[in-house]
Structure formats: structure tokens, C-alpha cells
Enzyme design. Structure first.
Site, short mmCIF file in Angstrom:
data_model
loop_
_atom_site.label_atom_id
_atom_site.label_comp_id
_atom_site.label_asym_id
_atom_site.label_seq_id
_atom_site.Cartn_x
_atom_site.Cartn_y
_atom_site.Cartn_z
N SER A 112 0.88 -1.35 0.12
CA SER A 112 -0.03 -0.04 -0.13
C SER A 112 0.90 1.46 0.16
CB SER A 112 -0.74 -0.02 1.31
OG SER A 112 -1.30 1.24 1.39
N GLN A 133 0.55 -0.45 -4.79
CA GLN A 133 -0.83 0.13 -4.86
C GLN A 133 -0.71 1.66 -4.67
OE1 GLN A 133 -2.72 1.09 -1.48
NE2 GLN A 133 -3.49 2.40 -3.28
N TYR A 135 -2.23 5.29 -4.38
CA TYR A 135 -3.35 6.19 -3.89
C TYR A 135 -2.85 7.48 -4.93
CZ TYR A 135 -5.79 4.84 0.44
OH TYR A 135 -6.37 4.12 1.27
N HIS A 281 -13.26 -2.52 -0.83
CA HIS A 281 -12.18 -2.09 0.17
C HIS A 281 -12.53 -2.96 1.60
CE1 HIS A 281 -9.05 1.18 0.47
NE2 HIS A 281 -9.14 0.82 1.55
C1 FMN Z 1 -6.77 -1.92 7.92
C2 FMN Z 1 -6.90 -1.99 6.24
C3 FMN Z 1 -6.41 -1.17 5.61
C4 FMN Z 1 -6.63 -1.11 4.33
N1 FMN Z 1 -5.75 0.03 3.54
C5 FMN Z 1 -5.73 -0.25 2.21
C6 FMN Z 1 -4.86 0.55 1.36
O1 FMN Z 1 -3.87 1.30 2.02
N2 FMN Z 1 -4.97 0.35 0.03
C7 FMN Z 1 -5.83 -0.30 -0.55
O2 FMN Z 1 -5.68 -0.24 -1.82
N3 FMN Z 1 -6.53 -1.08 0.09
C8 FMN Z 1 -6.69 -1.02 1.29
N4 FMN Z 1 -7.47 -1.75 2.02
C9 FMN Z 1 -8.50 -2.85 1.43
C10 FMN Z 1 -7.73 -4.09 1.09
O3 FMN Z 1 -6.70 -3.86 0.03
C11 FMN Z 1 -8.74 -5.14 0.73
O4 FMN Z 1 -9.47 -4.69 -0.48
C12 FMN Z 1 -9.83 -5.52 1.78
O5 FMN Z 1 -8.98 -5.84 2.98
C13 FMN Z 1 -10.33 -6.79 1.16
O6 FMN Z 1 -11.36 -7.32 2.11
P1 FMN Z 1 -10.92 -8.48 3.31
O7 FMN Z 1 -10.05 -7.68 4.44
O8 FMN Z 1 -12.47 -8.79 3.67
O9 FMN Z 1 -10.21 -9.58 2.61
C14 FMN Z 1 -7.33 -1.82 3.58
C15 FMN Z 1 -8.08 -2.91 4.46
C16 FMN Z 1 -7.99 -2.97 5.63
C17 FMN Z 1 -8.99 -4.01 6.35
#
Ligand code: FMN
Length: 383
Positions: A112, A133, A135, A281
Site C-alpha cells: 500500500s 498500490q 493512491y 475495500h
Molecule cells: C486495515 C485495512 C487497511 C487497508 N488499507 C488499504 C490501502 O491502503 N490501500 C488499498 O488499496 N486497500 C486497502 N485496504 C483494502 C484491502 O486492500 C482489501 O481490499 C480488503 O481488505 C479486502 O477485504 P478483506 O479484508 O475482507 O479480505 C485496507 C483494508 C484494511 C482491512
């Protein structure tokens, strides 16, 4: 790298429970929670379970492989580690633990933009195999610099995030005053004192910071300032004009993450993306959103042969990975699961969680008598 799973933690629920006991409440809730009333996260995890698969016991050749091709690369299993921000806050050193484990198991690790390890270190730990990834930065100069750093680090895939046009409304984080470094309220100090392993590891590895963003970010932001900084510096509000320069500059594979509609899929194809990750997300942004399994089954019949369609959000087990792949996904990712693993088992968390999911997934393949991952759709029960 172990090939056996730790018998105390054979399921993700075991890892989650143990992680909850070892991570301070404010950090665990940041990891675990959805947004608003948690409707979307519940929808994600429950609706995928409605997908049913049919075995073919009398066509059994006794062999099955979990190897999976996506974006021209071959991996040992059809799942990877999704990008998660602030990983080091949930478990110290967790991005390093996960990047190494992913590389050893030959599955993708996505770094990330806002996590606690930088692009260069991720690349070093994965021998140039980490995906990055992005932003979308509002400033062209920062955007170009980050893209160039990802290219210099030989990242094979750039994953552009589209589902954070605004910061998610997460009541737990607001109540906890989540900040980096953690705000030293009495409640947070008591939570940290109650989790000595986390506290000692945090001391050992130092305060987590946004490593990739260090050259561009002021230090010590609280939640409100972080929101303002993200809004100002990393505008997730995307459109054609913002995407074109990224596609022009990035010569590797480009993936759009956070797609939840056929319209956005059509645009992604037109704008030259190589793949999409159907994702909401992990239910952290729009509580009224569709489950990702339902979005996937809308998108793949129309566009599955025009762009590589991957998926995340709501997968918690080998059977869930098989359900998603049978429903048309070319690859899957998981976010929280791997952090639960690190929270529960520290340095062994990445290896164990990957081994556990792979063992579970392989069992489903063998049980269905399905030889190849790409044949899973033949086992989908459609009525
Ligand atoms: C604590 C947390 C932080 C996240 N931060 C990012 C991020 O910085 N960038 C991003 O593309 N997705 C982020 N996500 C989304 C994850 O990439 C992913 O889409 C998501 O966790 C998938 O769902 P799951 O936790 O049910 O497997 C985050 C998810 C969580 C749980």
C-alpha cells in the site's frame, strides 16, 4: 517455510481470536471493522457463502494443481496479499513478514502507498516481485516520482485504487482517536499496557511511519490531519484526465482496484487497464454497497474475456477462494486475513496463514475432483 499448519490455528477465526488478544483494541478495531453499521462487511462475508460447488467424483484422475496464471505471471495459488495501510500499527514488522512469506510461497504481495514499509524495501524482500498500490496523488510531481520509484524497484504491477474518493466513516476509529503514532490517551495507554508482546515488538521495531511517503509527508498526523492530508495530497477522485498520465507513464501492467460496477469496468477497458480488482475495500467505504461476489457475477459474464477480473473483500477461507474462482474471478486477494495471522503468530503469521489457506484450497480442488484452477467454473451450481 513450513509446509504444515500450526494445529492450534487451523481456521481464520482461530487466528482472528488470538490476534484480538494480542493487539491493542484501537489497532485491532482499525483492522477488523467495516464502516458505519458494518452492513457491507457482513454482506461480503455472508453472500459469498451462498455460492455452491458440485463435485465430479467419477471423473477423478487423482491430480490437481493450485498453480494459477494472471497478468502473464504464474503463481503457486490463486490468492495474494491485498494492500493494507498502517500494517506496522497492527503488528510491528508485519509488512516485512508478509512480503517475505508471499515471495517464498510464490504469491503476490501488494504494497500500500500508506503502509509502514517503503517500495524499495518491498522490492528487496521480494526480489522485485512486489506489486505497488497507488493512491492517486493530487500533485503531478509526487505522482510521477512515486511511479518512477515503483518502476525503478521493478514492481511488475501498479495497482491504482479508485474506491477512496473520500475517507470512510468508521465509528470505532473516530471513538478511538486513531492516529499515527497512536494518540496517548489514557484508554490507548491502558490498551497498549495490556498487550505486552505488541508493545515490546513496537519498541524493538520503532514507531511505524508512512515509509514510502516520507519524502513528501509531515510527521505525526492524527486522524483528522491524516484525513486532511489524504484529501489534499492524495486525491482518490479519479477521472479520465487523471488516469491517462498514469497509463502513459507506467510501462508495466496496470490494474484498477475497487471496481464495483459494469460501467467502471467498461471505462477501465477503454482507458487501457490490464486488469481490475472487483473490491469494495473490505466493506470499509460504502455501507450501502453490493457484496463483491454479486458485483463479480455482474461483471465477469460481460467483460471477463476483455480484461483480467480479480476480486477481494469478504474471503476468509480456501472454500471462499474456490467460490470466487468458480464464479469467474481470475485471481483473488485478502486483506485482513494476513494481518490476523501476524497478530496471532508474529513472524510465523505470514507463512502459517498462506499455508493454511493453500491447504484448505487444495482440499476443495481434490474434493471436487478438479484438476486445474481454471476449470473451477465447471463446478459452479448455477440454479
Ligand atoms: C486495515 C485495512 C487497511 C487497508 N488499507 C488499504 C490501502 O491502503 N490501500 C488499498 O488499496 N486497500 C486497502 N485496504 C483494502 C484491502 O486492500 C482489501 O481490499 C480488503 O481488505 C479486502 O477485504 P478483506 O479484508 O475482507 O479480505 C485496507 C483494508 C484494511 C482491512
Amino acid at each position: 517455510m513450513a509446509n504444515k499448519i500450526n494445529s492450534k490455528y487451523p481456521s481464520l477465526e482461530d487466528l482472528r481470536n488470538k490476534a484480538q488478544r494480542r493487539i491493542p483494541k484501537f489497532a485491532f478495531e482499525y483492522l477488523d471493522g467495516g464502516c458505519n453499521e458494518d452492513v457491507n462487511i457482513i454482506r461480503n462475508t455472508s453472500e459469498i457463502r451462498d455460492v455452491k460447488l458440485e463435485p465430479r467424483y467419477l471423473r477423478n484422475k487423482g491430480i490437481s494443481s493450485t498453480k494459477t496464471k494472471v497478468l502473464g505471471m504464474e503463481f503457486d495459488a490463486p490468492f495474494g496479499i491485498a494492500p493494507v495501510g498502517l500494517q506496522g500499527l497492527m503488528w510491528p514488522n508485519s509488512p516485512e513478514i508478509l512480503a517475505k512469506a508471499a515471495y517464498q510461497h510464490n504469491i503476490p504481495f501488494i504494497l500500500s502507498t500508506v503502509t509502514t514499509m517503503n517500495i524499495e524495501r518491498a522490492s528487496e524482500l521480494t526480489n522485485g516481485n512486489a506489486w505497488f498500490q497507488l493512491y492517486n496523488p493530487a500533485e503531478d510531481a509526487i505522482r510521477n516520482d512515486i511511479i518512477d520509484r515503483a518502476a525503478a524497484a521493478q514492481c511488475p504491477v501498479l495497482v491504482l485504487l479508485c474506491d477512496v474518493p473520500t475517507f470512510g466513516y468508521r465509528p470505532r476509529d473516530i471513538r478511538n482517536g486513531l492516529a499515527l503514532p497512536p494518540k496517548m490517551s489514557i484508554a490507548n495507554i491502558l490498551q497498549i499496557l495490556g498487550k505486552p508482546t505488541w508493545a515490546l515488538n513496537t519498541l524493538k521495531h520503532g514507531q511505524p511511519t508512512f515509509e514510502t511517503l516520507k519524502p513528501y509527508t509531515p510527521e505525526g498526523l492524527n486522524l483528522k490531519q491524516l484525513g486532511q492530508f489524504m484529501d489534499k495530497t492524495f486525491s482518490g477522485r479519479l477521472n479520465e484526465e487523471r488516469i491517462k498520465p498514469i497509463r502513459d507513464r507506467w510501462k508495466g501492467k496496470l490494474v484498477l482496484k475497487g471496481v464495483a460496477s459494469t460501467q467502471d469496468t467498461e471505462d477501465a477497458i477503454r482507458l487501457g487497464f490490464d486488469g481490475i480488482i472487483v473490491s469494495n475495500h473490505g466493506g470499509r467505504q460504502l455501507d450501502a454497497a453490493e457484496s463483491t461476489i454479486n458485483s463479480l457475477t455482474e461483471i465477469t459474464p460481460k467483460y471477463g474475456d476483455k480484461i483480467e477480473v480479480m476480486m477481494d473483500s469478504g474471503l476468509r477461507s480456501g472454500p471462499d477462494i474456490a467460490r470466487a474462482m468458480a464464479s469467474g474471478a481470475k485471481f483473488t486477494f485478502m486483506g485482513r486475513s494476513f494481518l490476523y495471522g501476524c497478530g496471532a503468530l508474529g513472524n510465523q503469521g505470514g507463512d502459517h496463514t498462506i499455508t493454511m489457506l493453500k491447504t484448505q484450497f487444495k482440499q476443495v480442488m481434490d474434493q471436487l475432483c478438479c484438476e486445474r484452477v481454471e476449470d473451477l467454473p465447471k463446478h459452479l451450481i448455477t440454479n
